[in-house]
Design a protein around this motif. Structure first.
Motif, mmCIF file in Angstrom:
data_model
loop_
_atom_site.group_PDB
_atom_site.id
_atom_site.type_symbol
_atom_site.label_atom_id
_atom_site.label_comp_id
_atom_site.label_asym_id
_atom_site.label_seq_id
_atom_site.Cartn_x
_atom_site.Cartn_y
_atom_site.Cartn_z
ATOM 1 N N VAL A 192 0.803 -0.976 0.063
ATOM 2 C CA VAL A 192 -0.080 0.098 0.172
ATOM 3 C C VAL A 192 0.853 1.059 0.110
ATOM 4 O O VAL A 192 1.737 1.171 0.805
ATOM 5 N N SER A 195 -6.113 5.658 5.527
ATOM 6 C CA SER A 195 -5.950 5.534 4.060
ATOM 7 C C SER A 195 -6.943 5.052 3.289
ATOM 8 O O SER A 195 -7.287 3.732 3.388
ATOM 9 N N ASN A 226 -6.597 3.793 0.372
ATOM 10 C CA ASN A 226 -5.686 2.675 -0.329
ATOM 11 C C ASN A 226 -5.909 1.469 0.388
ATOM 12 O O ASN A 226 -6.027 0.354 0.039
ATOM 13 N N ARG A 227 -5.498 1.673 1.844
ATOM 14 C CA ARG A 227 -5.354 0.556 2.600
ATOM 15 C C ARG A 227 -6.849 -0.097 2.846
ATOM 16 O O ARG A 227 -6.948 -1.191 2.981
ATOM 17 N N THR A 228 -7.916 0.832 3.029
ATOM 18 C CA THR A 228 -9.237 0.386 3.029
ATOM 19 C C THR A 228 -9.755 -0.471 1.968
ATOM 20 O O THR A 228 -10.111 -1.766 1.936
ATOM 21 N N THR A 270 -7.660 -4.006 1.933
ATOM 22 C CA THR A 270 -8.465 -4.807 2.765
ATOM 23 C C THR A 270 -9.432 -5.598 2.344
ATOM 24 O O THR A 270 -10.001 -6.732 2.377
ATOM 25 N N GLN A 274 -0.379 -7.310 3.992
ATOM 26 C CA GLN A 274 0.037 -5.887 3.748
ATOM 27 C C GLN A 274 1.255 -5.998 4.123
ATOM 28 O O GLN A 274 1.807 -6.185 5.375
#
Length: 183
Positions: free
Chosen positions: A10, A17, A19-21, A24, A38
């Motif tokens: 990420v 974030s 992008n992290r969401t 996931t 990750q």
């Protein structure tokens, strides 16, 4: 049936974030024989060629996590029409010293989300250019330039119903890409 470990990189360090969401939530769309991990990149020192002979513990960890994976998933925001510096640093760290890249030959997918209307199109293109040099076979289609809008994620952080069919199709194609190219 084979099992596939996917290293997820990420390109954002922000706690909340998008992008992290997204990373996931995307993992939940994959079949059970795929596991997504990750990989941390926020603790890496800035790349310095003088350190090639004695890399830090965090660089060794990164390279080991990449080496252990059968595939890569890059989920990145766009900063100033390119990839974030933290992502470029991770790419450089795990590709050095020259000839000892952990990235080489690992099949990859590239995706990202932003509040802007072009999503992360330019960041993804820059990333694809780097990955081509690093000998990373990268899924070309479908492209996914995603914009965060109301309802994109549900209250639990999953992909919302309007976006889920497209992203399920993207994930299905990515899974096929990894299965086809994983060594």
């Amino acid at each position: 049936m084979s099992h596939y470990q996917i290293a997820v990189i990420v390109g954002s360090l922000r706690k909340d974030s998008f992008n992290r969401t997204l990373a996931t939530a995307l993992a939940k769309l994959a079949p059970s024989e795929f596991t997504f991990k990750q990989v941390g990149i926020g603790d890496l020192p800035l790349y310095n060629q003088d350190d090639d002979g004695n890399p830090s513990a965090s660089v060794k960890r990164l390279k080991n996590e990449i080496a252990a994976a059968q595939g890569l998933l890059f989920v990145t925001p766009e900063y100033n029409r390119s990839i974030p510096g933290v992502l470029k640093n991770a790419l450089d760290q795990a590709s050095r010293p020259y000839g000892q890249s952990a990235w080489a030959g690992k099949p990859a997918g590239v995706i990202g989300i932003s509040v802007g209307t072009i999503g992360t199109a330019l960041a993804q293109q820059h990333l694809r250019n780097i990955l081509a040099y690093l000998d990373v076979p990268t899924l070309g289609q479908p492209e996914a330039f995603l914009q965060v809008k109301e309802g994109f994620f549900d209250a639990s952080g999953n992909i919302g119903p309007e976006s889920k069919p497209f992203l399920q199709g993207w994930m299905d194609r990515y899974v096929s890409w990894v299965q086809q190219h994983a060594g």
